[in-house]
Design a protein around this motif. Sequence first.
Motif, PDB file in Angstrom:
ATOM      1  N   PRO A  43       5.122  -7.383  -8.110  1.00  0.00           N
ATOM      2  CA  PRO A  43       4.373  -8.341  -7.292  1.00  0.00           C
ATOM      3  C   PRO A  43       3.128  -8.842  -8.025  1.00  0.00           C
ATOM      4  CG  PRO A  43       4.401  -6.156  -6.258  1.00  0.00           C
ATOM      5  CD  PRO A  43       5.199  -6.056  -7.496  1.00  0.00           C
ATOM      6  N   HIS A  44       2.650  -9.993  -7.630  1.00  0.00           N
ATOM      7  CA  HIS A  44       1.442 -10.584  -8.193  1.00  0.00           C
ATOM      8  C   HIS A  44       0.258  -9.647  -7.956  1.00  0.00           C
ATOM      9  CE1 HIS A  44      -1.109 -13.780  -9.614  1.00  0.00           C
ATOM     10  NE2 HIS A  44      -1.889 -13.604  -8.566  1.00  0.00           N
ATOM     11  N   GLY A  45      -0.657  -9.548  -8.915  1.00  0.00           N
ATOM     12  CA  GLY A  45      -1.844  -8.714  -8.736  1.00  0.00           C
ATOM     13  C   GLY A  45      -1.571  -7.246  -8.953  1.00  0.00           C
ATOM     14  N   THR A  62      -3.467  -1.668  -8.642  1.00  0.00           N
ATOM     15  CA  THR A  62      -2.988  -2.567  -7.588  1.00  0.00           C
ATOM     16  C   THR A  62      -4.129  -2.875  -6.630  1.00  0.00           C
ATOM     17  OG1 THR A  62      -2.332  -0.642  -6.285  1.00  0.00           O
ATOM     18  CG2 THR A  62      -0.596  -1.706  -7.570  1.00  0.00           C
ATOM     19  N   ASN A 121      -0.942  -5.312  -2.114  1.00  0.00           N
ATOM     20  CA  ASN A 121       0.354  -5.266  -2.786  1.00  0.00           C
ATOM     21  C   ASN A 121       0.683  -3.874  -3.309  1.00  0.00           C
ATOM     22  OD1 ASN A 121      -1.131  -4.908  -5.120  1.00  0.00           O
ATOM     23  ND2 ASN A 121      -1.151  -7.079  -5.617  1.00  0.00           N
TER      24      ASN A 121
END
Lengths: 142, 220
Positions: free
Chosen positions: B170-172, B203, B207
């Motif tokens: 996932p992003h981030g 993280t 997320n």
Amino acid sequence: MSEHLYAVIVGCGRLGALLANQLSRKGHSVVAIDNDADAFAGLAAEYSGFRIEGEATELAVLKEAKVDKADLVISTTREDNVNLMVAQIAKEVFKVPRVMARVFLPEYEDSYRRMGIEVVCPTRAAADMFLNALAEEEGSPK
Amino acid sequence: MNILIVGGGKPVYFLCRTFLAKGHEVTIINRDHDECIQLARRLNATIVHGDGSDPVILEEAGAHAAGAVLAVTPNDQDNLAVCQIAQLRFDTPRAVALANDPDNEEVFKKLGVSAFSTTRIITSLIEQRTLLDDVINLIPAGEGKVNITEIALTEESPVSGNALRDLALPHGCLVAVVLRNGDAVVPDGSTELRAGDHIVVITLPGNHGPALRAITGETA
């Protein structure tokens, strides 16, 4: 103090009970908080306010007392640090318009007054009264 | 650095021992006379007997020279007062209070005192560990806005055998370090993850769950 007030009194010892009784007698809505249920014995028979048993330094207890709706909070427990913490939470978290705390240690007065807490120091008040009484005697003609 | 600790019990003893081992100088303020004697015998630290929220005692304990003040008594009102007096009267550069009641962590921050809640930290650790067996270590950073997680990769981990650039994370979410055969390597896109690797992942709370699921394949 003519309008109707919702007042929370923290600590129901001699001073707290006295304040709660007087404010209740004047027709104000009063909630008294103490961590010892026996302390409420000091409340007068005609006291018409609420009693909450619990630690006032717990946010949950202050919420139960609806401090967010209070016009006035006076913290009068035996412990200075409890009174100062309760007063700050009432002022900064619940935005209570009038917040007062009893503080025995005179060294605390300045620091907390600068933070905007209305501090009543019985130690200093008593010392001033003694000294004033002495000064009056000295100043009076013989 | 001079560290001033107010409190007692085992946590203070071990905190002090740890700080001393790291080369700091430590002063402890404790209300209990007998405990003060015990601490003085067992630790190479200055022990002051008294109420740590009393400005006179703080001064005696050298609050002026303290680089950090740590208030870890079982009473939140005392921890708050210690830190506030240290900041107001002694200009302590860093004062940290233990919030025994987790609600007070937020309250203390509103009152200008940095605070931590061991209850909250332990709860989050236990939740994270029981949620995923492969998660070895989780450290909240940035006041809980960032998680740093160490994860052990197994044959079953869906990411094992893939290069970082091919992972659908996932992003981030950042794989910051790969630990392999005792070496720590900062990876790039071409680094291939293997079973047996430990990876350190950064993280954001939003997320964290999806990232861990993508890495471990567990759906818990």
